[in-house]
Design an enzyme around this catalytic site. Structure first.
Site, PDB file in Angstrom:
ATOM      1  N   ARG B 326     -21.688 -14.616  64.213  1.00 28.60           N
ATOM      2  CA  ARG B 326     -22.895 -15.321  63.944  1.00 28.60           C
ATOM      3  C   ARG B 326     -24.170 -14.122  64.743  1.00 28.60           C
ATOM      4  NH1 ARG B 326     -25.608 -19.631  61.978  1.00 28.60           N
ATOM      5  NH2 ARG B 326     -23.560 -20.327  61.301  1.00 28.60           N
ATOM      6  N   GLU B 728     -29.035 -26.814  65.179  1.00 27.13           N
ATOM      7  CA  GLU B 728     -29.262 -25.542  65.973  1.00 27.13           C
ATOM      8  C   GLU B 728     -30.295 -24.725  65.959  1.00 27.13           C
ATOM      9  OE1 GLU B 728     -25.485 -24.450  64.179  1.00 27.13           O
ATOM     10  OE2 GLU B 728     -25.093 -23.473  66.257  1.00 27.13           O
TER      11      GLU B 728
END
Lengths: 475, 773
Positions: B326, B728
């Site tokens: 990520r 998030e």
């Protein structure tokens, strides 16, 4: 150890043989089956375990309700007192406080929510201003990791406006809150008096605990059999009185005087005008309501905020034990890191402050502005003679040595001089020279030295506004 | 479902008092968390004995003192484990109990069981663990230099990098090349409820209640440790008191230990960590040390970017590979950069295995990229806002990993934010303040956001649901989603109610159980409602189809004229005279199946690991945030004074839930950027191991005006009911806090170069203010 205890829990009289040293949090959860009071940190930092504690007020004229971290509250403290948990508040369903939080979605995971509801209920129940700032400040001792606080803040503000007209006098206010369902009426009816304690108080027992708010942080699971002396519960030791008159007058603060009592005291405010503004920099509302001044001193933490203040106010201590009583300057009380002049069964029975007014300033460097332990703190007090020279200067600092320190060289640099950039710069340099901080989790030694100088400059700017600039002092 | 509010009204959105009974249960203290459950009569309490130092071998464990304290105390070691002593999922490098050697301070060594929690903890404290000390490495670059890497480095690259960095003088286009290092520290989750589990022998198997985001993960881990088939284990997750990623993989060890205790003793076992043990024993957000290099042409266009991420993975692999992935995907932030090289090194150190935490590697990358922007603005003299606007991702852009940006809203969000805060006005606001305050300086920063949604591990993008319509018309919905305060239960409920056309109060969301919905993925990566909502939708649609087919027969109407809504069967949009409850009762009589299982696998995902090319995300979430900070130049302390967030929330399923997620994530991001200070000693021991030494945001820290505007006309065709994931992405807005404080510092020391060492604490601020140029 096991003691007979009698207290009121959510309005009902409880009479038990209980472990007096057991944290109330554990008793509530494990023995009373009241699990809405939760353990988040077990050191008074998160507020998930708050409950309302009813006790005699300072004046001894009636009852006061404080919000208390039950992880730092000994079961023995409840004898002759009353406790209201979230279950008691919600006994007849969600209250207006809970609904205010609910409509803002101020409960996400919900673990901290009962504590927040208790803190805001206390905001409505307690004396003091009912404005938005006070409402928001009332939850400064509650940690929430989900909401980011915005929704809690909105709910708090809404409550402050919905309840802006609450009566000032406690019985009438309590009745008004009962009428509006903030406290169930049946519960409210029990909240104006306290049961008789089942066990006698008084001397004996060890360790001596003021509020226990520091001791329980270090002793999270006290061994069964321990029998603390609950100094803070003794009404004889919770007093603030002025003794003598004229130049020799002192303000005497008993061992049971809480931090909140101290800042609320007119006598203290007369000595150090404006001292109340520094209250929010110390601990949190629910800790201040129970932590004692004497405990703050006796723990001998090098970064004790109240101790730094008391040093600068030229405090003297009366130590008292089986072998008699003696008086000594606070500065002489600390013998080394966590070592004090206390021996045997002695306690700090009284703290004496000269009653003459002094200009006073307090500064603190900590990671977080509220509810944090200082990396460095400092207080400064002085008087001005008719010619404008500084007299009786006392500078104190914490976090820069093994004990809270009077900074005598820094004070000497100021003594007898008119306030000037030069004088304060000398004091700042002198202070750097007379301290020997260490590096730890709260900051490096170099940071502490550096920030101490800046905090002394902040004293100068606060006490003599407009007289000089920060730039001049730091140049 | 209430109508979506006008954006400007978001601050005024409130629940209807009748909504969301679970919130009222929370507030009255009635909600039960794991540790609130009534305890079985013969329960054993557990405590964990940690390793004594950061690294060692030839471990000896002496439990004699613990047994002396109370002879009934049971002490279990690695040798007591009947199955595999292994918790690792990606790499087998994480024993449940240290065996012979230990690799970080706080690593579980022994499990102590006793009749009370106090006794278990007291006994655990008496177990002596000794051995031969080995050198401790805490710095990822030092670990890298020693070759201590977990798996192979991962590198993504695109474009002509050498060309991008060719200086003008050498015939290239690069007018400026800025480079530097961006350090970012870890972050403790501080879920208010610590880790815990209860395991109880039931019918020859075990029932485990686990404070986990991943019940199936726990089931699998426990099965492996005990050496039993997964069918013998039922794992249930109750509502969690916060998780934030900390209970994704790292809830499993505590469940496995409780299960081990129950397996060995045949008695129920409860293990709940104290706050201090939790902080010492569990992993946190990964610290990163990142080198950045950015090439710009004369106009300020970004030509090329190089980022080298030295990820401090801690002592075991845990989720580090997915997290570094990520980071790589988010290396360029919300910017279009034609040539990129992003490399990630998972460096093995002697710290607890770092793990998932809201953002999952993206914050560290976005932070480093933003440091490059800050540096570029400083070096080029081109305002950061202009650099950002000029280089924002646009529709159709290809990312450096080859994903085409579709329905890209980066520009829309950025421009909306600037229309709310015109650059000239913002500049004047700051300059006027600074000119009129000697001891205080303000600074501001805007951060753009493009956050990819989907698990970076492709197979994890799947989920199931089981829906029962009971014969009275009430509805039970089970999914793999774990409620931890993020509102996934609420969202799934809305999806079910809307799909079945019934009032919300007919629907119940069940606890998450592995025997009800199996092989679920963690509730994580912001995908909880996307995946589980879509699975619930599929199940509800199946039931709806059956019921409408039955209604068509029953009413004698063509089924294309029928629909469900307002608790009725509608014919041509009007009341057919058949109410939902009657429909269900009659369908049941007619032997129509009123239960359905739904399954969802996120479509359109593909990734070629070898080529490092593909479309790993279903879509991106966009946004932009302005943060204004104020520095006390005398004390070196700073605070945030206002923030304005423009967020792309799709069409929120529940705007209040999304507002709460945005505000909460932003606070965590700010905490990471300027407040929370995770301090490990050189010996690998955590120094900030309590809430009195680890300070997270409190009410006062967050008490400043925050405006939030949601992008309008923002339906997202790629997720359930047009929504977008929200957990998030808004965390990244907090990163602007670092740069806002940095700008304030630079205003106090004009001309001095900035520094990139997150969190920006008072100590670092004073170093900057006092230090030379």
């Amino acid at each position: 150890m096991l003691k007979s205890l009698r207290f009121r829990l959510n309005g009902k009289l409880v009479e038990i043989e209980g472990r007096e040293e057991q944290p109330v949090l554990d008793w509530l959860r494990e023995e009373a089956g009241l699990t809405g009071t939760r353990e988040g940190c077990r050191e008074g930092d998160c507020g998930a375990c708050l409950a309302l504690l009813g006790r005699r007020n300072l004046e001894g004229t009636g009852i006061e309700w404080v919000s208390a971290a039950t992880c730092l509250l000994a079961l023995g403290e409840l004898d002759g007192r009353a406790l209201v948990t979230v279950e008691g508040l919600a006994g007849e369903g969600p209250t207006p406080v809970m609904k205010a939080l609910h409509v803002e979605n101020a409960s996400q995971c919900g673990f901290c929510s009962p504590g927040v509801a208790v803190a805001l209920s206390h905001f409505l129940l307690a004396e003091g201003p009912r404005d938005e700032a006070a409402a928001v400040a009332s939850v400064e001792g509650n940690l929430c990791r989900c909401t980011g606080y915005a929704s809690i803040g909105r709910a708090a503000r809404a409550l402050s406006s919905d309840f802006s007209g609450l009566p000032l006098d406690f019985p009438t206010r309590l009745a008004a809150l009962a009428a509006r369902g903030v406290i169930p009426p049946a519960l409210a009816a029990t909240m104006q008096d306290l049961p008789e304690p089942a066990s006698a108080g008084g001397p004996g027992g060890s360790p001596p605990l003021g509020g226990g708010t520091d001791w329980y942080v270090r002793n999270t699971d006290p061994a069964p059999g321990l029998s603390p002396r609950f100094v803070g519960r003794d009404p004889e030791l919770r007093f603030i009185e002025t003794r003598g008159s004229g130049e020799g007058a002192t303000v005497a603060l008993g061992a049971g005087v809480t931090v909140a009592d101290f800042f609320a005291s007119e006598a203290v405010r007369a000595i150090a005008p404006g001292i109340e503004r520094f209250e929010v920099l110390v601990a949190s509302p629910h800790i201040r309501a129970r932590a004692t001044l004497a405990g703050n001193v006796a723990n001998a933490s090098p970064v004790a905020d109240l101790t730094a203040m008391l040093l600068a106010l030229d405090a003297r201590l009366v130590l008292s034990g089986a072998s008699g009583a003696r008086e000594l300057p606070l500065a002489d009380f600390f013998l080394g890191y966590k070592k004090t002049a206390l021996d045997g069964d002695a306690i700090i029975e009284t703290i004496l402050l000269p009653a003459a007014p002094r200009a006073f300033s307090f500064e603190k460097a900590a990671r977080r502005e509220r509810l944090d332990i200082a990396a460095v703190n400092t207080a400064l007090s002085l008087t001005l003679d008719p010619a404008g020279a500084m007299r009786g200067v006392i500078v104190s600092a914490g976090g820069v040595g093994p004990v809270p320190l009077p900074l005598r060289k820094a004070a000497a640099a100021l003594e007898g001089r008119k306030p000037s950039v030069a004088a304060f710069r000398e004091a700042m340099l002198a202070a750097r020279d007379e301290v020997a901080p260490i590096s730890d989790v709260r900051g490096s030694a170099e940071f502490r030295k550096r920030v101490l100088g800046r905090l002394l400059a902040a004293h100068a700017l606060r006490l003599f506004p407009g007289a000089f600039t920060a730039e001049e002092l730091l140049a | 479902m209430k109508d979506r509010p006008a954006p400007s009204a978001l601050a005024a959105v409130r629940f209807d008092p009748g909504d969301r009974p679970e919130s009222l249960r929370n507030l009255t203290g009635a909600t039960k968390y794991l540790d609130d459950l009534p305890e079985p009569a013969n329960l054993l309490h557990a405590a964990v004995v940690p390793s004594p130092s950061g690294h060692g071998r030839r471990m000896r464990v002496d439990a004699s003192k613990a047994r002396e304290l109370d002879p009934s105390v049971v002490v279990l070691l690695a040798a007591s484990i009947p199955g595999e002593n292994q918790m690792g999922t990606a790499v087998d490098d994480e024993p449940l109990l240290a065996d012979g050697e230990w690799h970080y301070a706080g690593q579980p060594v022994a499990l102590v069981l006793a009749s009370s929690k106090r006794l278990a903890r007291a006994a655990a404290a008496l177990v002596r663990v000794t051995g031969e000390e080995l050198p401790v490495v805490t710095d990822p670059r030092e670990a890298f230099a020693r070759g201590e890497l977990i798996l192979k480095p991962r590198v993504q690259s695109s474009g002509d990098l050498a060309g991008a960095f060719r200086a003008e003088a050498a015939g290239g286009k690069a007018r400026w090349i800025v480079e530097g290092r961006a350090e970012s520290d870890g972050q403790e989750h501080v879920y208010l409820e610590t880790q815990g589990a209860i395991a109880e022998p039931v019918d020859g198997g075990l029932r485990v209640v686990s404070g986990t985001q991943a019940p199936s993960g726990v089931q699998k881990a426990v099965a492996r440790v005990l050496g039993v088939p997964m069918r013998e284990l039922e794992v249930e997750a109750m509502r969690l008191g916060g998780a934030f990623g900390g209970k994704e993989d790292q809830a499993a060890p505590w469940a496995a230990l409780a299960a081990l205790g129950a397996y060995v003793t045949g008695r129920p076992v409860k293990l709940v960590l104290s706050r201090r043990d939790d902080m010492r024993m569990t992993g946190k957000r990964h610290p990163y040390s990142t080198d950045f290099r950015l090439a710009l042409d004369a106009e300020g266009n970004f030509l090329g970017l190089e980022l080298d991420f030295y990820q401090n993975a801690g002592a075991a692999c845990d989720l580090s590979p997915a997290i570094i992935a990520r980071s790589l995907y988010h290396a360029a932030g919300a910017y279009r950069i034609p040539a990129v090289r992003a490399a990630g090194y998972m460096c093995r150190t002697n710290l607890p295995p770092f793990t998932a935490f809201r953002g999952f590697g993206a914050p560290q990358a976005i932070w480093a990229m933003e440091a490059a922007v800050s540096k570029a603005a400083e070096v080029t003299g081109i305002p950061a806002l202009e650099l950002q606007r000029r280089n924002l991702l646009r529709e159709g852009d290809l990312t450096h990993y080859g994903m085409k940006m579709e329905d890209c809203r980066a520009g829309r969000a950025f421009e909306l934010l600037l229309s709310r805060n015109p650059a000239a006005r913002l500049e004047a606001e700051i300059e006027d303040f600074n000119a009129s305050h000697a001891d205080r300086k303000r600074g501001s920063w805007v951060i753009p956001l493009a956050f990819g949604v989907s698990f970076t591990k492709l197979m994890m993008n799947q989920g199931g649901a089981l829906v029962h319509v009971f014969s009275d018309g009430s509805v039970s919905v089970s999914t793999g989603a774990v409620e931890m305060g993020q509102g996934v239960g609420r969202k799934v409920l809305v999806v079910a109610a809307r799909t079945l056309g019934i009032p919300e109060d007919l629907v119940r969301i069940e606890r998450t159980r592995t025997a009800t919905v199996a092989n679920t993925m963690p509730t994580a990566a912001s995908t909880g409602s996307d995946i589980n909502g879509a699975a619930a939708l599929a199940a509800c649609e199946e039931i709806r189809k059956r019921l409408l087919a039955f209604a068509a027969t029953f009413l004698g109407a063509p089924d294309n004229e029928l629909s469900l809504g307002n608790g009725l069967v509608l014919r041509g949009g009007r009341d057919s005279g058949l109410a939902w409850k009657d429909l269900v009762a009659k369908a049941h009589e007619a032997r129509v199946d009123l239960s359905a299982h739904g399954f969802y696998a996120t479509p359109g995902l593909s990734y070629d690991m070898k080529a490092e090319r593909g479309s790993p995300f279903a879509y991106h979430v966009y946004g932009a945030a302005l943060v204004v900070a104020e520095l006390d130049t005398l004390r070196g302390s700073s605070r945030i004074v206002r923030a304005d967030l423009v967020h792309d929330g799709g069409v929120p399923i529940d705007a209040l839930v999304d507002r709460g997620q945005i505000e909460g994530a932003f606070a965590q991001g700010l905490g990471w950027a300027i407040l929370e200070d995770l301090v490990y000693g050189k010996d690998g021991k955590l120094l900030s191991d309590t809430l009195s030494t680890y300070k997270l945001p409190d009410m006062r820290f967050m008490d400043f005006p925050i405006d939030i505007e949601l992008l309008d006309d923002a339906a997202n065709p790629k997720a359930v009911l047009g929504s977008k994931a929200v957990g998030e992405p808004p965390f990244q807005y907090g990163i602007a806090g670092y740069f806002a404080v940095l700008e304030a510092l630079k205003a106090a020391r004009p001309g001095k170069a900035g520094f990139f060492d997150l969190p920006l604490t008072q100590e670092k601020a004073l170093d900057f203010l006092d230090g030379g140029n």
